[in-house]
Motif scaffolding. Structure first.
Motif, PDB file in Angstrom:
ATOM      1  N   THR A  56       0.833  -1.203   0.000  1.00  0.00           N
ATOM      2  CA  THR A  56       0.000   0.000   0.000  1.00  0.00           C
ATOM      3  C   THR A  56       0.869   1.255   0.000  1.00  0.00           C
ATOM      4  O   THR A  56       2.072   1.204   0.321  1.00  0.00           O
ATOM      5  CB  THR A  56      -0.897   0.025   1.247  1.00  0.00           C
ATOM      6  OG1 THR A  56      -0.058   0.068   2.411  1.00  0.00           O
ATOM      7  CG2 THR A  56      -1.818  -1.183   1.300  1.00  0.00           C
ATOM      8  N   ASP A  57       0.252   2.376  -0.331  1.00  0.00           N
ATOM      9  CA  ASP A  57       0.962   3.658  -0.265  1.00  0.00           C
ATOM     10  C   ASP A  57       1.395   3.965   1.167  1.00  0.00           C
ATOM     11  O   ASP A  57       2.452   4.551   1.386  1.00  0.00           O
ATOM     12  CB  ASP A  57       0.085   4.791  -0.809  1.00  0.00           C
ATOM     13  CG  ASP A  57      -0.029   4.763  -2.331  1.00  0.00           C
ATOM     14  OD1 ASP A  57       0.712   4.001  -2.982  1.00  0.00           O
ATOM     15  OD2 ASP A  57      -0.861   5.522  -2.867  1.00  0.00           O
ATOM     16  N   VAL A  58       0.589   3.563   2.132  1.00  0.00           N
ATOM     17  CA  VAL A  58       0.940   3.782   3.540  1.00  0.00           C
ATOM     18  C   VAL A  58       2.232   3.039   3.872  1.00  0.00           C
ATOM     19  O   VAL A  58       3.114   3.577   4.547  1.00  0.00           O
ATOM     20  CB  VAL A  58      -0.215   3.334   4.472  1.00  0.00           C
ATOM     21  CG1 VAL A  58       0.202   3.414   5.935  1.00  0.00           C
ATOM     22  CG2 VAL A  58      -1.457   4.164   4.213  1.00  0.00           C
ATOM     23  N   ASP A 111       3.970  -6.090   3.626  1.00  0.00           N
ATOM     24  CA  ASP A 111       3.010  -5.089   4.085  1.00  0.00           C
ATOM     25  C   ASP A 111       1.955  -5.807   4.923  1.00  0.00           C
ATOM     26  O   ASP A 111       1.198  -6.633   4.408  1.00  0.00           O
ATOM     27  CB  ASP A 111       2.367  -4.399   2.881  1.00  0.00           C
ATOM     28  CG  ASP A 111       1.459  -3.245   3.264  1.00  0.00           C
ATOM     29  OD1 ASP A 111       1.033  -3.160   4.438  1.00  0.00           O
ATOM     30  OD2 ASP A 111       1.160  -2.428   2.368  1.00  0.00           O
ATOM     31  N   PRO A 112       1.872  -5.523   6.221  1.00  0.00           N
ATOM     32  CA  PRO A 112       0.913  -6.236   7.080  1.00  0.00           C
ATOM     33  C   PRO A 112      -0.538  -5.884   6.771  1.00  0.00           C
ATOM     34  O   PRO A 112      -1.452  -6.573   7.233  1.00  0.00           O
ATOM     35  CB  PRO A 112       1.298  -5.781   8.492  1.00  0.00           C
ATOM     36  CG  PRO A 112       1.982  -4.470   8.303  1.00  0.00           C
ATOM     37  CD  PRO A 112       2.655  -4.547   6.963  1.00  0.00           C
ATOM     38  N   ARG A 113      -0.785  -4.873   5.952  1.00  0.00           N
ATOM     39  CA  ARG A 113      -2.142  -4.462   5.613  1.00  0.00           C
ATOM     40  C   ARG A 113      -2.760  -5.314   4.513  1.00  0.00           C
ATOM     41  O   ARG A 113      -3.963  -5.252   4.288  1.00  0.00           O
ATOM     42  CB  ARG A 113      -2.142  -2.996   5.176  1.00  0.00           C
ATOM     43  CG  ARG A 113      -1.749  -2.036   6.293  1.00  0.00           C
ATOM     44  CD  ARG A 113      -1.336  -0.681   5.715  1.00  0.00           C
ATOM     45  NE  ARG A 113      -0.588   0.088   6.694  1.00  0.00           N
ATOM     46  CZ  ARG A 113       0.725  -0.024   6.903  1.00  0.00           C
ATOM     47  NH1 ARG A 113       1.444  -0.870   6.210  1.00  0.00           N
ATOM     48  NH2 ARG A 113       1.310   0.699   7.820  1.00  0.00           N
ATOM     49  N   GLY A 119       6.377 -10.342   0.720  1.00  0.00           N
ATOM     50  CA  GLY A 119       7.733  -9.892   1.034  1.00  0.00           C
ATOM     51  C   GLY A 119       7.896  -8.419   0.758  1.00  0.00           C
ATOM     52  O   GLY A 119       6.925  -7.680   0.605  1.00  0.00           O
ATOM     53  N   SER A 120       9.117  -8.011   0.682  1.00  0.00           N
ATOM     54  CA  SER A 120       9.457  -6.601   0.497  1.00  0.00           C
ATOM     55  C   SER A 120       9.230  -6.144  -0.930  1.00  0.00           C
ATOM     56  O   SER A 120       9.063  -6.952  -1.847  1.00  0.00           O
ATOM     57  CB  SER A 120      10.923  -6.381   0.857  1.00  0.00           C
ATOM     58  OG  SER A 120      11.169  -6.781   2.180  1.00  0.00           O
ATOM     59  N   MET A 121       9.293  -4.843  -1.113  1.00  0.00           N
ATOM     60  CA  MET A 121       9.228  -4.267  -2.455  1.00  0.00           C
ATOM     61  C   MET A 121      10.572  -4.496  -3.147  1.00  0.00           C
ATOM     62  O   MET A 121      11.586  -4.760  -2.497  1.00  0.00           O
ATOM     63  CB  MET A 121       8.934  -2.765  -2.392  1.00  0.00           C
ATOM     64  CG  MET A 121       7.526  -2.454  -1.921  1.00  0.00           C
ATOM     65  SD  MET A 121       7.134  -0.700  -1.986  1.00  0.00           S
ATOM     66  CE  MET A 121       6.883  -0.478  -3.742  1.00  0.00           C
ATOM     67  N   GLY A 122      10.573  -4.342  -4.455  1.00  0.00           N
ATOM     68  CA  GLY A 122      11.799  -4.472  -5.226  1.00  0.00           C
ATOM     69  C   GLY A 122      12.549  -3.155  -5.299  1.00  0.00           C
ATOM     70  O   GLY A 122      11.948  -2.077  -5.219  1.00  0.00           O
ATOM     71  N   ALA A 123      13.852  -3.254  -5.460  1.00  0.00           N
ATOM     72  CA  ALA A 123      14.690  -2.061  -5.588  1.00  0.00           C
ATOM     73  C   ALA A 123      15.954  -2.436  -6.343  1.00  0.00           C
ATOM     74  O   ALA A 123      16.420  -3.591  -6.259  1.00  0.00           O
ATOM     75  CB  ALA A 123      15.031  -1.488  -4.220  1.00  0.00           C
TER      76      ALA A 123
END
Length: 129
Positions: A56-58, A111-113, A119-123
């Motif tokens: 999410t954006d949050v 993201d717990p929402r 998992g994590s976002m990519g970078a």
């Protein structure tokens, strides 16, 4: 003794002495560092956050605030940009710090929402051209 003789006698009015060159332990005279001898600036790298549908954006705002110290407003702008363009530059720095920050994004977690967030976002990091 006239005034000019007096000044010469006590050293007043004379040119300051040049600093002596220092010798190294081997007895050789050291050269002063020239501008060309100074270290060159490190090449710059962008830390790029990649979009996905599992965060999410949050989450993005919280992560950017926590890892990079971006304000909530700046992080929200980046969250909108990553959603719209699929990627956003979150930091520009030297390679070692860029690698660290990329790894921190990759290790930030799900993201717990969202239940489907696994998992994590990519970078990635990219050299600045």
């Amino acid at each position: 003794m006239n005034e000019s003789e007096k000044n010469e006698a006590d050293g007043a009015g004379t040119q300051p002495k040049q600093p002596a060159r220092r010798k190294s332990a081997s007895g050789k005279t050291r050269k002063r560092a020239k501008p060309a001898d100074k270290a060159k600036a490190l090449p710059a790298f962008n830390v790029v956050l990649l979009d996905d549908n599992d965060h999410t954006d949050v989450y993005v705002v919280e992560m950017l605030n926590h890892l990079f110290g971006h304000t909530s407003d700046r992080a929200a702008e980046m969250a909108v940009q990553v959603t719209a363009a699929g990627r956003v530059i979150v930091m520009t720095t030297h390679k070692e710090l860029a690698e660290l920050k990329r790894d921190q994004i990759l290790g930030y977690g799900a993201d717990p929402r969202l239940q489907n967030s696994k998992g994590s976002m990519g970078a990635v990091i990219e050299p600045v051209v």
